[in-house]
Scaffold this active site. Structure first.
Site, PDB file in Angstrom:
ATOM      1  N   LYS A  56       0.725  -1.046   0.017  1.00  0.00           N
ATOM      2  CA  LYS A  56      -0.043  -0.057  -0.098  1.00  0.00           C
ATOM      3  C   LYS A  56       0.913   1.207   0.057  1.00  0.00           C
ATOM      4  CE  LYS A  56      -4.301  -1.383   0.229  1.00  0.00           C
ATOM      5  NZ  LYS A  56      -5.461  -0.926  -0.602  1.00  0.00           N
ATOM      6  N   SER A  81      -8.604  -0.274   6.425  1.00  0.00           N
ATOM      7  CA  SER A  81      -8.634  -1.317   7.556  1.00  0.00           C
ATOM      8  C   SER A  81      -7.369  -1.596   8.219  1.00  0.00           C
ATOM      9  CB  SER A  81      -9.191  -2.494   6.951  1.00  0.00           C
ATOM     10  OG  SER A  81      -8.143  -3.005   5.961  1.00  0.00           O
ATOM     11  N   GLU A 208      -9.260 -14.493  -3.625  1.00  0.00           N
ATOM     12  CA  GLU A 208     -10.131 -13.890  -2.780  1.00  0.00           C
ATOM     13  C   GLU A 208     -10.457 -14.745  -1.614  1.00  0.00           C
ATOM     14  OE1 GLU A 208     -13.485 -10.567  -4.185  1.00  0.00           O
ATOM     15  OE2 GLU A 208     -13.778 -12.443  -5.335  1.00  0.00           O
ATOM     16  N   GLY A 212     -15.540 -13.764   0.955  1.00  0.00           N
ATOM     17  CA  GLY A 212     -15.563 -12.373   0.433  1.00  0.00           C
ATOM     18  C   GLY A 212     -15.412 -12.309  -0.974  1.00  0.00           C
ATOM     19  N   ASP A 214     -16.777 -10.960  -3.618  1.00  0.00           N
ATOM     20  CA  ASP A 214     -17.548  -9.987  -4.397  1.00  0.00           C
ATOM     21  C   ASP A 214     -17.036  -9.942  -5.694  1.00  0.00           C
ATOM     22  OD1 ASP A 214     -15.401  -8.848  -2.511  1.00  0.00           O
ATOM     23  OD2 ASP A 214     -15.774  -6.999  -3.747  1.00  0.00           O
ATOM     24  N   SER A 308       1.385  -9.630  -0.453  1.00  0.00           N
ATOM     25  CA  SER A 308       0.973  -8.378  -0.225  1.00  0.00           C
ATOM     26  C   SER A 308       1.182  -7.731   0.858  1.00  0.00           C
ATOM     27  CB  SER A 308      -0.464  -8.056  -0.927  1.00  0.00           C
ATOM     28  OG  SER A 308      -1.321  -8.825   0.273  1.00  0.00           O
TER      29      SER A 308
END
Length: 322
Positions: A56, A81, A208, A212, A214, A308
């Site tokens: 990030k 988060s 995923e 979750g 989606d 990640s």
């Protein structure tokens, strides 16, 4: 940005040049044991060694660096988060600004402490009842702050894509690339790089948590599909709907989505700790979990995997993996 695509390979290359002196070029690890399990050469891009412990930092620093000095001086707002929160807090501080971060009340303590340690103000909300985007936008508007979202911004996406750019530069040609998916920024940037460099010759698979899914549902439906806020140990991937911008990119460029269970994620964290001697947070281990579970295409001989992040405290790690 390109008039035909929100983010291009050239945009990612420009982001790489901009963040070069601030972000780490993280290592790429190999494991003969993992190669044997996968039946392929596996190249692990270790973003757990990135500044703030996750990929990030790349997107946050790039986006904030593109703001004017006047905007940075007024302050930066973000909602996250945990990892994007830390990234914005550190990047804002290094670029001469201050940060106000909206975080879920149940954010792991280690991530909250890190955000506070970088000097940011923390505002909390209930992730299961509150709309973080609406709350974050209102917070930024009320205080006159520049909002840097965790994935719904082309400069953020371009910054995240630099991890895949580095991986392919070091590992060489890959046949498949597995990337964790939360809001979709990392895989949008990664797919932009992969398809920009090799087109259909490099398959891009998102991963995923099964609770979750989606993005998987949305890609199958051809539209963004909301789900209840997922309850999974992979808190960094607890998205209830893909981002609008990220989905528009991923719908064009991503070849498929694999799902992993919380137990598979635990096993991947244990494997990374015991065999690779590295620490991964649950979200950081999902792509590895997919490889361990046989998700890499059978025809792929060279597979890239994005690990990640590694932001997890010792107590929480022991609770999950003990």
């Amino acid at each position: 940005m390109s008039p035909t695509a929100p983010v291009t390979l050239d945009d990612v290359r420009a982001a790489a040049a901009r963040i070069k002196e601030a972000a780490h070029r993280t290592p790429v690890l190999r494991s003969r044991t993992l190669d044997a399990i996968a039946g392929a050469e596996v190249y692990l891009k270790c973003e757990n060694f990135q500044r703030i412990g996750a990929f990030k930092f790349r997107g946050a620093y790039h986006a904030i660096s593109r703001l004017s000095p006047e905007q940075r001086a007024k302050g930066i707002a973000a909602y996250s988060s945990g990892n994007h929160a830390q990234a914005v807090a550190l990047a804002a501080r290094e670029l001469g600004g201050t940060a106000v971060i909206l975080m879920p009340e149940d954010t792991p303590e280690s991530k909250r402490d890190a955000v506070a340690g970088y000097g940011a103000e923390i505002v909390t909300y209930d992730r299961y009842t509150g709309d973080r985007t609406a709350i974050g936008e209102a917070l930024a508007a009320d205080r006159g702050l520049a909002l840097v979202p965790p994935y719904e911004h082309p400069h953020v996406i371009a910054g995240q894509g630099t991890a895949a750019l580095e991986l392919i530069d070091e590992a060489g040609e890959l046949d498949a690339l597995l990337v964790p998916v939360g809001g979709g920024g990392l895989i949008a940037g990664s797919a932009t790089v992969a398809k920009g460099l090799r087109g259909g010759g490099l398959g891009v698979l998102g991963v995923e948590p099964a609770a979750g899914d989606d993005t998987k549902r949305s890609l199958e439906a051809g539209r963004r599909v909301p789900i209840p806020v997922p309850r999974t140990i992979a808190d960094g991937q607890a998205a209830d709907i893909p981002g609008e911008l990220t989905f528009s990119i991923n719908q064009r460029l991503v070849d498929g989505i694999e799902l992993v269970t919380d137990e598979q994620i635990r096993e991947a964290m244990r494997f990374a700790f015991e065999r690779l001697k590295i620490v991964l947070e649950p979200s950081g281990a999902t792509a590895l979990a997919a490889v361990l579970g046989g998700a890499a295409p059978r025809t792929a001989r060279r597979v890239g995997v994005l690990l990640s992040g590694g932001n997890i405290g010792a107590r929480r790690f022991a609770e999950i993996c003990g």
